[in-house]
Each structure stands twice: as structure tokens, then as C-alpha cells.
Design a protein around this motif. Structure first.
Motif, short mmCIF file in Angstrom:
data_model
loop_
_atom_site.label_atom_id
_atom_site.label_comp_id
_atom_site.label_asym_id
_atom_site.label_seq_id
_atom_site.Cartn_x
_atom_site.Cartn_y
_atom_site.Cartn_z
N HIS A 1 36.26 -9.88 65.29
CA HIS A 1 37.03 -11.11 65.07
C HIS A 1 37.41 -11.79 66.40
CE1 HIS A 1 39.30 -14.09 63.10
NE2 HIS A 1 40.48 -13.52 63.15
N ASP B 1 39.41 -14.21 67.26
CA ASP B 1 40.83 -14.40 67.57
C ASP B 1 41.47 -13.11 68.07
OD1 ASP B 1 41.03 -17.16 66.93
OD2 ASP B 1 41.02 -16.65 64.80
N LYS C 1 39.07 -13.79 58.22
CA LYS C 1 38.02 -14.75 58.58
C LYS C 1 38.16 -16.01 57.72
CE LYS C 1 35.94 -11.84 61.47
NZ LYS C 1 34.90 -10.89 61.21
N LEU C 2 37.57 -17.11 58.23
CA LEU C 2 37.87 -18.44 57.66
C LEU C 2 37.77 -18.51 56.13
CD1 LEU C 2 38.36 -21.56 58.35
CD2 LEU C 2 35.92 -21.79 57.93
N LEU D 1 40.12 -16.21 53.98
CA LEU D 1 41.51 -16.58 54.27
C LEU D 1 41.89 -17.86 53.52
CD1 LEU D 1 43.64 -16.00 57.15
CD2 LEU D 1 43.28 -18.42 56.91
N MET D 2 40.98 -18.84 53.55
CA MET D 2 41.29 -20.13 52.90
C MET D 2 41.31 -19.98 51.37
SD MET D 2 41.92 -22.26 55.28
CE MET D 2 41.75 -22.29 57.07
N VAL E 1 43.86 -25.08 59.67
CA VAL E 1 42.60 -25.52 60.28
C VAL E 1 42.85 -25.68 61.78
CG1 VAL E 1 40.92 -27.41 60.38
CG2 VAL E 1 41.85 -26.66 58.18
N ARG F 1 29.84 -24.55 61.98
CA ARG F 1 29.23 -23.22 61.89
C ARG F 1 28.05 -23.31 60.94
NH1 ARG F 1 31.87 -23.00 65.73
NH2 ARG F 1 33.43 -21.47 66.38
N ASN G 1 34.13 -27.26 59.76
CA ASN G 1 35.16 -26.40 59.16
C ASN G 1 35.98 -27.16 58.11
OD1 ASN G 1 34.41 -24.27 60.77
ND2 ASN G 1 36.02 -24.59 62.29
P1 TYD Z 1 35.82 -17.22 61.97
O1 TYD Z 1 35.69 -16.91 60.52
O2 TYD Z 1 36.89 -16.54 62.76
O3 TYD Z 1 34.39 -16.99 62.63
P2 TYD Z 1 33.85 -17.33 64.14
O4 TYD Z 1 34.98 -17.68 65.02
O5 TYD Z 1 33.21 -16.05 64.51
O6 TYD Z 1 32.88 -18.47 63.97
O7 TYD Z 1 36.05 -18.78 62.12
C1 TYD Z 1 35.09 -19.71 61.65
C2 TYD Z 1 35.55 -21.09 62.11
O8 TYD Z 1 36.78 -21.41 61.45
C3 TYD Z 1 35.84 -21.17 63.60
O9 TYD Z 1 35.43 -22.44 64.07
C4 TYD Z 1 37.36 -21.04 63.68
C5 TYD Z 1 37.84 -21.68 62.38
N1 TYD Z 1 39.10 -21.13 61.81
C6 TYD Z 1 40.12 -22.00 61.44
O10 TYD Z 1 40.02 -23.24 61.59
N2 TYD Z 1 41.27 -21.47 60.91
C7 TYD Z 1 41.43 -20.12 60.73
O11 TYD Z 1 42.52 -19.68 60.26
C8 TYD Z 1 40.36 -19.24 61.09
C9 TYD Z 1 40.47 -17.74 60.91
C10 TYD Z 1 39.19 -19.79 61.62
#
Ligand code: TYD
Ligand code: NAD
Length: 361
Positions: free
Chosen positions: A89, A91, A202-203, A206-207, A219, A227, A262
Motif C-alpha cells: 500500500h 500510503d 485500497k480505493l 474503501l469507497m 478523494v 489508473r 479516480n
Molecule cells: P490505491 O488503491 O492506493 O492504489 P495505488 O496508489 O497503488 O494506485 O489508490 C488508487 C488511486 O486512488 C490513487 O490515485 C490514490 C487514490 N485514492 C484516493 O483518492 N483516496 C483514497 O482514500 C485512496 C486509498 C486512494
């Protein structure tokens, strides 16, 4: 020494690993040894469907433990290793990178060293047939501008986060073990996955869960980051394909041909949750969208050119993003018990740590 039919998988209790193990059992059906440390991201409940199935064995252990890895190789004599185990992850890698360097770099190095020693002891024909498949990410290539061509296998590495830097280092080690020692390695670099069993930090999960619960949908930045999404089942098929037919020493990019901003992903999820779990008292879930402080060094765009794997091995994704997302929302709505079980104290602590300050913007 001859090898057996067994495949040794690392990280097979995590998101992609557990999907891979389950689909391996359905499709290949040969024995699979699963080495996983069961960190916060690893969950044996993902593999509950295999309870009592003697073809699958889960061993709790660390890929950095060379003696353990060597003992497992000696005892089970696998024909291949498929390496998923990682800290994954972005973050978390910004808040606490140490575990990323340890597992992703030192862990991959340990596996390569022990794999090499084991492989050198195999009979000639088995030595030729052995494979070490390293599962990696498109994030090693860095960030694209809006009009840049998608990442291909020859794109220069330019990792931007501690996560992607640690994965890039592991990719280089795999390359070096092929080039220097002749170990028959394969590397796959895949775009963002989504689907069942993804840890809800992960995005997409979580959403879905926040939308369901009426919580803010955080966001990062303005939501314009892009992505390239791939349904996890398609990734599992791609890995099996590369394992069986990929050329040793090669890397293969795997992507979904599904670039999305996103913000568009989040609004689509809101609409799907509204449709599948209507809550008129709450109103449309889109109103929960909250723009929060951006991720430091946030990569703007990822996109994968997967023409090599399509051309050489005939793999293309079977699932569309729209159908895959619908299936994923359905899966989370049907598995709220699974969600509850993994929302441990540790998970709550992470949510507090990562979002308290962002939401204060
Ligand atoms: P993520 O699922 O952490 O995958 P990665 O960073 O490996 O691509 O995040 C996907 C996208 O979503 C990334 O551009 C970050 C964004 N994001 C948000 O906007 N809000 C969130 O709470 C999270 C976890 C990710
Ligand atoms: P995940 O975080 O869900 O799972 C990682 C698994 O590895 C967990 O089961 C965890 O317990 C295990 N693990 C962690 N440290 C370990 C150690 N030291 N020893 C043994 N096991 C350990 O990750 P994921 O999303 O399933 O990703 C799997 C692999 O795919 C990773 O290598 C990741 O870099 C790569 N990848 C992920 C994506 C994605 O979108 N999730 C995309 C491309 C590539």
C-alpha cells in the motif's frame, strides 16, 4: 534431484494471492504450498473454501527467513515459485517505509538466493523446466502525462514512492539472477487490480464500504489521477499463462485497457451502491464525495501497453471495467461479515492515522 508437481506461492493469503490460489485449485488443481506471514493484509479466511483440501497447504512464515524457505524447498521440491508476498500500500510506504524495504527487497533477495541453490541441485531437465515468477507492478515506471504513450516493457524505470522504489529494486534483483546465474525467472508488471478479497484500505473497496455506511468518500487532490484497472481474475489468468508459456528472463506487462479518473471511479461506485443497496433516507451517495489533501508525490497517470503478452501468449482481459466493478460491489455487499472480521483494531488505527489530518483540510 527431481522436482514434484507442487507450486510454491508466497503471499497467497493476500488479495491477489488468495484469488490466484483459489483459481489455481479450480483450473490447474495440482498441489500448492502457500507461504504467507499473515501480516495485517493476509487473511486465511480468504482461503476458507479450501478447508480440508489436502492439495493446498498454508505455512505461516516470513520470506526473509532463508532457513525456512530452504527447508520448504527441500521438503516439497516445487516445479515453480510464484512470488506475490509484499507490502503493497503506497500510503503506508509513505508513513512507514521500513517494512517495504525489508519484505520487498530483502525478502525477494532471500527467495532468489534459496531458489538458486535449490535449482542448481535439480536434474538437468528439471533445471530447464523450473520457473521463478515474480509478480510486480506498473508503478515501477513512474508517472505518465495525459498524452504520453502507455508503459511498455522497455520503458525506463522511474519509481516515485517508497513502495514502487522497493518493487523496482526487487525487479532488478530478479533480472540480475537470470542474467548472472541463469535462474529461469519471469517478471510480470501489472496495473491496479480490483475485485473480491481486496483489503479495504485500497480505493475501490474503501469507497464501496464508506458509501454503504454513509461516511465521507475521501478523494485525494482533485480526483483527476488516472489508473488502468484490471479485474483480479484476469490478472490470475495472465500469471498462469506467463508461468506456463512465458520465456525465461522476459518481463510481461499486464493491464486492463481501462483507464479511469479516480473521481469517475468513485462516482460510478456511488451510483452502483445506490442501485444495489438503495437508502432513500441517505440521498444519493455522490454527496459523500469529499476532496481531501493529496498524497505526497501522487503519480498522475498509469497506463499499460499489454500488446506483448497479447501477441506472444494470446492473453487479453476477459472482464470489462463496468461488469467487473458491478461484480465487485455485489461481492462486498454479500460479504460484510468478511469485512467486519478484518476491520481489526489495527485497521481502525490506520484509517485514523491516514485520514484524520487529510479530512481536516
Ligand atoms: P490505491 O488503491 O492506493 O492504489 P495505488 O496508489 O497503488 O494506485 O489508490 C488508487 C488511486 O486512488 C490513487 O490515485 C490514490 C487514490 N485514492 C484516493 O483518492 N483516496 C483514497 O482514500 C485512496 C486509498 C486512494
Ligand atoms: P496484499 O497486501 O493484499 O497481500 C500481500 C500478502 O503478502 C499478504 O498476505 C501478506 O501477509 C503477505 N506478506 C507480507 N509480508 C510478508 C513476508 N515478509 N513474508 C511472507 N508473506 C508476507 O497485496 P496484493 O495487492 O495482493 O499484491 C500482491 C502482489 O502483487 C504484490 O507483490 C504487489 O506488489 C503486486 N501488485 C499488486 C497490484 C494491486 O493492484 N494490488 C497491482 C500490481 C502488482
Amino acid at each position: 534431484m527431481n522436482f514434484t508437481d507442487t507450486v510454491l506461492v508466497t503471499g497467497g493469503a493476500g488479495f491477489i494471492g488468495s484469488n490466484f490460489v483459489l483459481s489455481w485449485m479450480e483450473n490447474a488443481g495440482t498441489p500448492l504450498l502457500n507461504l504467507d506471514l499473515l501480516t495485517y493484509a493476509g487473511n486465511p479466511a480468504n482461503l476458507a473454501a479450501l478447508e480440508g483440501d489436502t492439495r493446498h497447504r498454508l505455512v505461516r512464515g516470513d520470506i526473509c527467513d532463508g532457513d525456512l524457505v530452504a527447508a520448504l524447498l527441500r521438503e516439497h521440491r516445487p516445479r515453480a515459485m510464484v512470488h506475490f508476498a509484499a507490502e503493497s500500500h503506497v500510503d503506508r510506504s509513505i508513513v512507514a517505509p521500513d517494512a517495504f524495504l525489508r519484505t520487498n527487497i530483502e525478502g525477494t533477495f532471500t527467495l532468489l538466493e534459496r531458489a538458486k541453490a535449490y535449482w542448481l541441485g535439480l536434474e538437468e531437465s528439471d533445471r530447464r523446466a523450473f520457473r521463478f515468477l515474480h509478480v510486480s507492478t506498473d508503478e515501477v515506471y513512474g508517472s505518465l502525462g495525459t498524452n504520453d504513450p502507455a508503459f511498455c516493457e522497455t520503458t525506463a524505470y522511474a519509481p516515485n514512492s517508497p513502495y514502487s522504489a522497493s518493487k523496482a529494486a526487487s525487479d532488478h534483483l530478479v533480472r540480475a539472477y537470470h542474467h548472472t546465474f541463469g535462474l529461469p525467472t519471469l517478471t510480470t508488471n501489472c496495473s491496479n487490480n480490483y475485485g473480491p478479497f481486496q483489503f479495504p484500505e485500497k480505493l475501490i473497496p474503501l469507497m464501496i464500504l464508506h458509501a454503504l455506511e454513509g461516511k465521507p468518500l475521501p478523494v485525494y487532490g482533485d480526483g483527476s489521477n488516472v489508473r488502468d484497472w484490471l479485474f483480479v481474475e484476469d490478472h490470475c489468468v495472465a500469471i498462469r499463462t506467463v508461468l506456463e508459456r512465458g520465456r525465461p528472463g522476459e518481463t510481461y506487462n499486464i493491464g486492463g485497457r481501462s483507464e479511469r479518473r479516480n473521481l469517475d471511479v468513485v462516482t460510478t461506485l456511488c451510483d452502483l451502491v445506490d442501485e444495489m443497496q438503495p437508502d432513500p433516507a441517505q440521498g444519493p451517495r455522490r454527496r459523500l464525495i469529499t476532496f481531501v489533501k493529496d498524497r505526497p508525490g501522487h503519480d498522475q497517470r498509469y497506463a499499460i501497453d499489454s500488446s506483448k503478452i497479447a501477441r506472444e501468449l494470446g492473453w487479453t482481459p476477459a472482464e470489462t471495467f463496468e461488469r467487473g466493478l458491478r461484480r465487485t460491489v455485489r461481492w462486498y455487499l454479500d460479504h460484510l461479515e468478511w469485512v467486519e472480521q478484518i476491520r481489526s483494531g489495527e485497521y481502525l488505527k490506520w484509517i485514523e492515522e491516514n485520514y484524520a489530518e487529510r479530512l481536516a483540510r
